[in-house]
Design a protein around this motif. Structure first.
Motif, PDB file in Angstrom:
ATOM      1  N   LEU A   1      90.557   7.185  74.328  1.00 31.28           N
ATOM      2  CA  LEU A   1      91.094   7.204  72.974  1.00 31.28           C
ATOM      3  C   LEU A   1      91.342   5.805  72.410  1.00 31.28           C
ATOM      4  O   LEU A   1      91.770   5.674  71.261  1.00 31.28           O
ATOM      5  CB  LEU A   1      92.407   8.004  72.939  1.00 31.28           C
ATOM      6  N   ASP A   2      91.063   4.783  73.198  1.00 29.43           N
ATOM      7  CA  ASP A   2      91.330   3.414  72.741  1.00 29.43           C
ATOM      8  C   ASP A   2      90.572   3.042  71.461  1.00 29.43           C
ATOM      9  O   ASP A   2      91.129   2.322  70.619  1.00 29.43           O
ATOM     10  CB  ASP A   2      91.000   2.415  73.846  1.00 29.43           C
ATOM     11  N   PRO A   3      89.311   3.476  71.263  1.00 26.73           N
ATOM     12  CA  PRO A   3      88.592   3.053  70.053  1.00 26.73           C
ATOM     13  C   PRO A   3      89.265   3.476  68.750  1.00 26.73           C
ATOM     14  O   PRO A   3      89.021   2.870  67.705  1.00 26.73           O
ATOM     15  CB  PRO A   3      87.220   3.730  70.213  1.00 26.73           C
ATOM     16  N   ILE A   4      90.088   4.505  68.775  1.00 27.24           N
ATOM     17  CA  ILE A   4      90.711   5.002  67.547  1.00 27.24           C
ATOM     18  C   ILE A   4      92.235   4.865  67.585  1.00 27.24           C
ATOM     19  O   ILE A   4      92.927   5.251  66.639  1.00 27.24           O
ATOM     20  CB  ILE A   4      90.307   6.486  67.326  1.00 27.24           C
ATOM     21  N   LYS A   5      92.749   4.279  68.658  1.00 29.35           N
ATOM     22  CA  LYS A   5      94.193   4.227  68.849  1.00 29.35           C
ATOM     23  C   LYS A   5      94.894   3.444  67.744  1.00 29.35           C
ATOM     24  O   LYS A   5      95.936   3.865  67.223  1.00 29.35           O
ATOM     25  CB  LYS A   5      94.520   3.618  70.212  1.00 29.35           C
ATOM     26  N   THR A   6      94.348   2.299  67.373  1.00 29.48           N
ATOM     27  CA  THR A   6      95.010   1.459  66.366  1.00 29.48           C
ATOM     28  C   THR A   6      95.136   2.182  65.033  1.00 29.48           C
ATOM     29  O   THR A   6      96.197   2.169  64.393  1.00 29.48           O
ATOM     30  CB  THR A   6      94.226   0.148  66.184  1.00 29.48           C
ATOM     31  N   ALA A   7      94.055   2.817  64.593  1.00 27.65           N
ATOM     32  CA  ALA A   7      94.095   3.555  63.329  1.00 27.65           C
ATOM     33  C   ALA A   7      95.069   4.722  63.402  1.00 27.65           C
ATOM     34  O   ALA A   7      95.760   5.035  62.423  1.00 27.65           O
ATOM     35  CB  ALA A   7      92.695   4.051  62.974  1.00 27.65           C
ATOM     36  N   PHE A   8      95.137   5.352  64.561  1.00 27.84           N
ATOM     37  CA  PHE A   8      96.052   6.478  64.731  1.00 27.84           C
ATOM     38  C   PHE A   8      97.505   6.016  64.650  1.00 27.84           C
ATOM     39  O   PHE A   8      98.336   6.649  63.990  1.00 27.84           O
ATOM     40  CB  PHE A   8      95.772   7.157  66.076  1.00 27.84           C
ATOM     41  N   ILE A   9      97.808   4.900  65.303  1.00 26.11           N
ATOM     42  CA  ILE A   9      99.182   4.404  65.324  1.00 26.11           C
ATOM     43  C   ILE A   9      99.604   3.892  63.951  1.00 26.11           C
ATOM     44  O   ILE A   9     100.748   4.096  63.519  1.00 26.11           O
ATOM     45  CB  ILE A   9      99.327   3.296  66.391  1.00 26.11           C
ATOM     46  N   THR A  10      98.678   3.232  63.250  1.00 29.41           N
ATOM     47  CA  THR A  10      99.005   2.661  61.937  1.00 29.41           C
ATOM     48  C   THR A  10      98.859   3.668  60.802  1.00 29.41           C
ATOM     49  O   THR A  10      98.939   3.292  59.630  1.00 29.41           O
ATOM     50  CB  THR A  10      98.107   1.449  61.657  1.00 29.41           C
ATOM     51  N   ASP A  11      98.630   4.926  61.130  1.00 28.26           N
ATOM     52  CA  ASP A  11      98.552   6.002  60.134  1.00 28.26           C
ATOM     53  C   ASP A  11      97.435   5.742  59.118  1.00 28.26           C
ATOM     54  O   ASP A  11      97.612   5.879  57.916  1.00 28.26           O
ATOM     55  CB  ASP A  11      99.903   6.160  59.418  1.00 28.26           C
ATOM     56  N   GLU A  12      96.261   5.391  59.634  1.00 27.42           N
ATOM     57  CA  GLU A  12      95.113   5.070  58.792  1.00 27.42           C
ATOM     58  C   GLU A  12      93.996   6.075  59.033  1.00 27.42           C
ATOM     59  O   GLU A  12      93.642   6.379  60.180  1.00 27.42           O
ATOM     60  CB  GLU A  12      94.622   3.656  59.114  1.00 27.42           C
ATOM     61  N   ASN A  13      93.428   6.604  57.949  1.00 30.33           N
ATOM     62  CA  ASN A  13      92.299   7.514  58.079  1.00 30.33           C
ATOM     63  C   ASN A  13      91.049   6.739  58.495  1.00 30.33           C
ATOM     64  O   ASN A  13      90.731   5.699  57.906  1.00 30.33           O
ATOM     65  CB  ASN A  13      92.039   8.233  56.760  1.00 30.33           C
ATOM     66  N   MET A  14      90.348   7.237  59.490  1.00 33.48           N
ATOM     67  CA  MET A  14      89.166   6.533  59.984  1.00 33.48           C
ATOM     68  C   MET A  14      88.238   7.493  60.707  1.00 33.48           C
ATOM     69  O   MET A  14      88.687   8.436  61.373  1.00 33.48           O
ATOM     70  CB  MET A  14      89.570   5.398  60.928  1.00 33.48           C
ATOM     71  N   VAL A  15      86.935   7.252  60.586  1.00 36.47           N
ATOM     72  CA  VAL A  15      85.902   7.976  61.330  1.00 36.47           C
ATOM     73  C   VAL A  15      84.967   6.939  61.917  1.00 36.47           C
ATOM     74  O   VAL A  15      84.510   6.028  61.211  1.00 36.47           O
ATOM     75  CB  VAL A  15      85.127   8.950  60.427  1.00 36.47           C
ATOM     76  N   LYS A  16      84.664   7.049  63.203  1.00 34.82           N
ATOM     77  CA  LYS A  16      83.752   6.101  63.832  1.00 34.82           C
ATOM     78  C   LYS A  16      83.033   6.777  64.992  1.00 34.82           C
ATOM     79  O   LYS A  16      83.515   7.770  65.562  1.00 34.82           O
ATOM     80  CB  LYS A  16      84.492   4.853  64.312  1.00 34.82           C
ATOM     81  N   VAL A  17      81.869   6.233  65.331  1.00 37.30           N
ATOM     82  CA  VAL A  17      81.096   6.693  66.480  1.00 37.30           C
ATOM     83  C   VAL A  17      81.046   5.547  67.473  1.00 37.30           C
ATOM     84  O   VAL A  17      80.674   4.420  67.121  1.00 37.30           O
ATOM     85  CB  VAL A  17      79.676   7.116  66.066  1.00 37.30           C
ATOM     86  N   PHE A  18      81.424   5.845  68.705  1.00 38.49           N
ATOM     87  CA  PHE A  18      81.474   4.796  69.721  1.00 38.49           C
ATOM     88  C   PHE A  18      81.062   5.372  71.064  1.00 38.49           C
ATOM     89  O   PHE A  18      81.669   6.320  71.560  1.00 38.49           O
ATOM     90  CB  PHE A  18      82.894   4.216  69.804  1.00 38.49           C
ATOM     91  N   ARG A  19      79.982   4.809  71.606  1.00 41.99           N
ATOM     92  CA  ARG A  19      79.489   5.199  72.930  1.00 41.99           C
ATOM     93  C   ARG A  19      79.336   6.713  73.095  1.00 41.99           C
ATOM     94  O   ARG A  19      79.800   7.308  74.060  1.00 41.99           O
ATOM     95  CB  ARG A  19      80.396   4.637  74.014  1.00 41.99           C
TER      96      ARG A  19
END
Length: 307
Positions: free
Chosen positions: A261-279
């Protein structure tokens, strides 16, 4: 050609000693020991439940009297009685739909059954009614004897007594049916954890459902505060319906279990909407009904992973 090592180059010395630089036949990859003396080592380490120590003063009246009179005798009469409270370690809810990967679900259920107090272990399984029999058939032969630290733990012993008193339907391994004294993991059918005691129970509760709506209604009967939900369903629309209906959990893993879950952790903690594809994984964090949700599921592509 002189055989004196002082007069020969490394290449000539190699030829003189008849040592080939490259062997004509490659060494076999499969050796005798790999076939006839295969070693299988099982990791016997298991997790124990988290503890919380609660101190309850005993003899409060004597303590107050001791403070007022400063009497050493009265103060000495005060004793602390220690109670141990067992805590859940990030319990997980698993939901298996028809068409979901049963083999993966069985693998992780077996893992949680034999190590029920581990972090992110499955505490409750919701399974679609039409795949229940197939799931049990694949699961029954996978049970092994419960590790001694778990089998002899007060929590597991308490749960065994509760199950017996409730006369609950349970699913055990085929080996236990032939050897009653063998302690194997247990799935308890149609009973929630609050019937088995407060805190972790050392077993997995199992409930059936027909539709996503019914699955969430069954989920609400459980008193456990789940930290994440694992969904096995090839129909993403149906899986997202579960995400929308379960309002008290933030992390949802669809068709995966140990995703990073590290690739999306920062956005989750900072309450930011984000979509990304990683590995090879789709990561998404959105706000739904004023609650932050994190969704992860694997995706296929035609490009190789450079990492």
């Amino acid at each position: 050609m002189s055989l004196s090592a002082d007069n020969l180059s490394p290449a000539e010395l190699e030829m003189a000693m008849a040592i080939p630089r490259y062997p004509q036949l490659a060494l076999p990859l499969i050796k005798y020991e790999m076939v006839h003396k295969l070693k299988c080592t099982r990791n016997e380490r298991v997790s124990l439940p988290l503890l919380k120590h609660k101190h309850k003063p005993k003899g409060m009246g004597l303590a107050k009297a001791g403070k007022s009179t400063k009497s050493a005798a009265n103060i000495g009469d005060v004793a602390d009685e220690e109670d141990i409270i067992y805590l859940w370690n990030s319990p997980r809810l698993m939901i298996l739909f028809d068409g979901g990967d049963i083999n993966c679900a069985v693998h992780y259920i077996v893992q949680s059954l034999h190590d029920p107090f581990a972090e992110n272990a499955v505490a409750t399984l919701l399974i679609q009614e039409c795949v229940l029999n197939e799931f049990i058939d694949r699961l029954s032969d996978r049970f092994q004897e419960m590790p001694a630290p778990i089998a002899n733990h007060p929590i597991f012993l308490r749960s065994m007594e509760k199950i017996k008193a409730l006369k609950a339907t349970k699913i055990v391994g085929n080996a236990m049916k032939d050897t009653p004294n063998l302690v194997t993991p247990i799935l308890v059918c149609d009973f929630s954890h609050n019937f088995l005691g407060a805190g972790p129970t050392g077993v997995i509760t199992l409930h059936t459902f027909r539709t996503p709506k019914e699955a969430t209604e069954v989920y609400l009967k459980e008193s456990v505060k789940f930290s994440s939900v694992c969904i096995w369903n090839e129909n993403l629309a149906s899986a997202y319906e579960i995400v929308a209906r379960i309002a008290t959990v933030q992390i949802f893993l669809i068709n995966c279990y140990d995703a990073d879950l590290d690739p999306i952790k920062t956005a989750f903690i900072t309450d930011e909407n984000m979509v990304k594809v990683f590995r090879g994984y789709h990561y998404e964090t959105i706000t739904f009904r004023k609650m932050r949700k994190l969704i992860v599921f694997p995706i296929g592509n035609i490009w190789s992973n450079p990492f």
